[in-house]
Scaffold this active site. Structure first.
Site, PDB file in Angstrom:
ATOM      1  N   GLY A 183      39.208  74.586  -5.460  1.00  0.00           N
ATOM      2  CA  GLY A 183      39.127  74.200  -6.856  1.00  0.00           C
ATOM      3  C   GLY A 183      40.290  73.318  -7.285  1.00  0.00           C
ATOM      4  N   ASP A 222      39.770  85.003   0.993  1.00  0.00           N
ATOM      5  CA  ASP A 222      39.886  83.538   1.004  1.00  0.00           C
ATOM      6  C   ASP A 222      41.319  83.107   1.280  1.00  0.00           C
ATOM      7  OD1 ASP A 222      39.966  84.835  -1.639  1.00  0.00           O
ATOM      8  OD2 ASP A 222      40.657  82.892  -2.345  1.00  0.00           O
ATOM      9  N   ARG A 229      50.164  70.100   1.654  1.00  0.00           N
ATOM     10  CA  ARG A 229      50.218  71.257   2.543  1.00  0.00           C
ATOM     11  C   ARG A 229      49.728  70.835   3.920  1.00  0.00           C
ATOM     12  NH1 ARG A 229      47.628  76.792   0.451  1.00  0.00           N
ATOM     13  NH2 ARG A 229      45.621  75.761   0.560  1.00  0.00           N
TER      14      ARG A 229
HETATM   15  P1  AMP Z   1      44.093  81.482  -5.378  1.00  0.00           P
HETATM   16  O1  AMP Z   1      44.289  82.716  -6.228  1.00  0.00           O
HETATM   17  O2  AMP Z   1      45.189  80.483  -5.523  1.00  0.00           O
HETATM   18  O3  AMP Z   1      43.802  81.822  -3.966  1.00  0.00           O
HETATM   19  O4  AMP Z   1      42.815  80.722  -5.966  1.00  0.00           O
HETATM   20  C1  AMP Z   1      41.562  81.334  -6.050  1.00  0.00           C
HETATM   21  C2  AMP Z   1      40.497  80.291  -6.367  1.00  0.00           C
HETATM   22  O5  AMP Z   1      40.714  79.736  -7.658  1.00  0.00           O
HETATM   23  C3  AMP Z   1      40.460  79.137  -5.396  1.00  0.00           C
HETATM   24  O6  AMP Z   1      39.133  78.815  -5.131  1.00  0.00           O
HETATM   25  C4  AMP Z   1      41.160  78.039  -6.152  1.00  0.00           C
HETATM   26  O7  AMP Z   1      40.739  76.777  -5.713  1.00  0.00           O
HETATM   27  C5  AMP Z   1      40.770  78.324  -7.577  1.00  0.00           C
HETATM   28  N1  AMP Z   1      41.755  77.807  -8.552  1.00  0.00           N
HETATM   29  C6  AMP Z   1      43.006  78.275  -8.779  1.00  0.00           C
HETATM   30  N2  AMP Z   1      43.626  77.528  -9.730  1.00  0.00           N
HETATM   31  C7  AMP Z   1      42.757  76.560 -10.103  1.00  0.00           C
HETATM   32  C8  AMP Z   1      42.797  75.479 -11.036  1.00  0.00           C
HETATM   33  N3  AMP Z   1      43.873  75.240 -11.788  1.00  0.00           N
HETATM   34  N4  AMP Z   1      41.707  74.704 -11.151  1.00  0.00           N
HETATM   35  C9  AMP Z   1      40.605  74.938 -10.414  1.00  0.00           C
HETATM   36  N5  AMP Z   1      40.500  75.927  -9.531  1.00  0.00           N
HETATM   37  C10 AMP Z   1      41.559  76.745  -9.359  1.00  0.00           C
HETATM   38 MG    MG Z   2      43.708  80.747  -2.302  1.00  0.00          MG
END
Ligand code: AMP
Ligand code: MG
Length: 499
Positions: A102, A262, A186
């Site tokens: 995302g 994930d 990254r």
């Molecule tokens: P994470 O907790 O960082 O592993 O993120 C979980 C999910 O939320 C992943 O699919 C990310 O791509 C999405 N995500 C986190 N922050 C954002 C954002 N600001 N915009 C869009 N998607 C996000």
């Molecule tokens: Mg993640």
């Protein structure tokens, strides 16, 4: 999302040495969608990892900082790159969701001079087809945090994604307050996750799961023989890498903080540095993440959670493991039990090194368990306990904590155990000094560095911290403060996801 003005080719003289071969885009189209980094008003290079660039076969030194910043924020897409967002699913805090990149875009796979394949991924480069309601953006503070902690993990010898650069975008993003935006580049062996397999498995798309499994084998486990048992071998190999990784985390007091499926990479690299933190004071139930109310991802829970995640991975592979589902479940269950044994064995082997023990003897597990009980009782600092044991062994008088009766009794037990294998002081110290880091990225130092950088535009504390964590087994005489725990009475440290 994509803008027509986007430059689609690297102008002459703007090539730092790209060598892309984008194998992921040759996988079934269900698994990804094309995506383009957004335009930023004024990209500005904040930090660039020169040694890592060299490992990748990239040399940005002939390029101007402005060109480097525009390349490392996706403003100029190199001709052979093929930017995509990857689809994946995930169990987040136990609940299943379809997700995807995302706020990340895979620029492409760089072939390195050593012949390795490395994903170059922008994090925070704007929305993708998987962004849902998110803005696809990242703030400067959290991206610098990922940079310094991932590089510290690498320096500690723990498999990790790496950080090539952080570029400030020149605009603000909207969270509780307005924050400076940034893009992190990254670098990863791949971004294949447990959740990547859950994505087609949730749709019951067996041909895609098969394609993904064979892709993962070819990319990360080329030593596994082709043949009918290869997917069982894949499960076993993924379990083994996680067993080693989680043991390594535990041995340095690392709390990942968001071990959703994930966020578990099949390569065995540590990935996703959102709410992670290192223990100062040892406590097995320590949690830093502001949203982990149940302690699901607490320090001591990490092996069990890893096993739970691996069970979710195994479920996606069941149809590939055996035609008879019952037999497939038995085969997978054996591998998951093996994970627990292997994880404990890696941990115990690492603990022996941390305590200067060269041989394995009965009672070692109990000796280590007793140490952690004493540390908990004394509210001892995780990292410094081992350094103080070294110092006492080298002849120094024990400090306050190590003088406490329970600790003194444990030290006698440890000395007796060393005596039982005929350990010399020099021999034990050599083992201990190679196993016990002098410097970890302590929470209060990380915060100090990020405050300086994001609020005051002062990168000096950040660079000092980077320098200190880059050689964690030496204490730079110029940087003695990095060994110190936080001042007594500091607030409980809190971390945040997705900021
Ligand atoms: P994470 O907790 O960082 O592993 O993120 C979980 C999910 O939320 C992943 O699919 C990310 O791509 C999405 N995500 C986190 N922050 C954002 C954002 N600001 N915009 C869009 N998607 C996000
Ligand atoms: Mg993640």
């Amino acid at each position: 999302m994509s803008t027509p003005s986007q430059i689609s080719a690297s102008p002459a003289g703007h090539d730092p040495g790209w060598r892309f071969d984008n194998s992921y885009t040759r996988l079934p189209p269900l698994l990804f969608q094309r995506a383009t980094p957004q335009r930023f008003p004024q990209p500005h290079l904040v930090v660039l990892n020169q040694p890592l660039a060299a490992e990748l076969g990239l040399d940005f030194s002939p390029l101007s900082p402005a060109v480097t910043a525009s390349l490392l924020s996706g403003q100029v897409i190199p001709p052979d790159a093929d930017p995509i967002a990857q689809g994946y699913a995930g169990h987040q805090y136990g609940g299943f969701t379809m997700l995807g990149d995302g706020r990340a875009i895979l620029l492409g796979e760089q072939l390195t001079p050593r012949g390795d394949r490395r994903d170059l991924q922008f994090k925070g480069s704007g929305p993708t087809p998987y962004s849902r309601r998110g803005d696809g953006r990242a703030a400067l503070g959290p991206m610098l945090r990922e940079y310094v902690i991932s590089e510290a993990m690498h320096a500690l010898g723990i498999p990790s994604t790496r950080s090539l650069a952080v570029v400030a975008t020149g605009d603000a993003i909207h969270r509780e307050t307005r924050l400076p935006g940034a893009v992190l580049t990254r670098v990863a062996a791949s971004h294949l996750r447990v959740g990547t397999f859950q994505f087609p498995a949730a749709r019951n798309d067996q041909p895609v799961v098969l394609a993904l499994a064979d892709y993962t084998l070819a990319r990360h486990f080329p030593e596994i023989e082709p043949g009918p048992d290869r997917h069982l071998a894949l499960l076993e190999a993924v379990c083994e890498r996680q067993a080693r990784l989680i043991a390594q985390w535990q041995l340095v007091g690392f709390v990942h903080g968001v071990m959703n499926t994930d966020n578990m990479a099949l390569s065995g690299e540590t990935i996703d540095y959102g709410p992670c933190a290192f223990l100062d004071t040892y406590h097995p139930e320590m949690v830093f993440s502001s949203i982990d109310h149940g302690g699901r991802y607490a320090y001591a829970n990490q092996p069990a959670i890893a096993q739970w995640n691996l069970a979710r991975f195994a479920e996606t592979l069941l149809p590939l493991l055996h035609a008879d589902q019952q037999r497939a479940i038995e085969l997978a269950t054996e591998r998951l039990h093996q994970f627990a044994h292997s994880q404990s064995a890696h941990w115990l082997a690492g603990m022996r090194r941390k305590l200067g023990l060269a041989t394995a003897q009965g009672g070692d597990q109990e000796l280590c368990d007793a140490l952690f009980e004493v540390m908990q009782g004394a509210a001892a600092d995780f990292t410094n306990t081992f350094l103080e044991l070294e110092e006492v062994l080298a002849g120094a008088a024990p400090g306050d904590k190590l003088r406490e009766p329970a600790f003194a009794a444990w030290r006698d037990r440890w000395q007796a155990r060393r005596g039982a294998e005929g350990a010399t002081v020099e021999g034990s110290l050599a083992l201990m000094r190679a196993a016990n880091p002098r410097v970890i990225p302590r929470n209060h130092r990380v915060e100090e560095a990020l405050r300086g950088a994001s609020e005051a535009g002062d990168l000096r504390p950040f660079h000092r911290l980077l320098q200190a964590v880059a050689r964690p087994f030496e204490l730079d005489p110029a940087l003695p403060e990095y060994r110190e725990p936080p001042p007594a009475g500091s607030c409980r440290y809190r971390t945040f996801c997705g900021t």
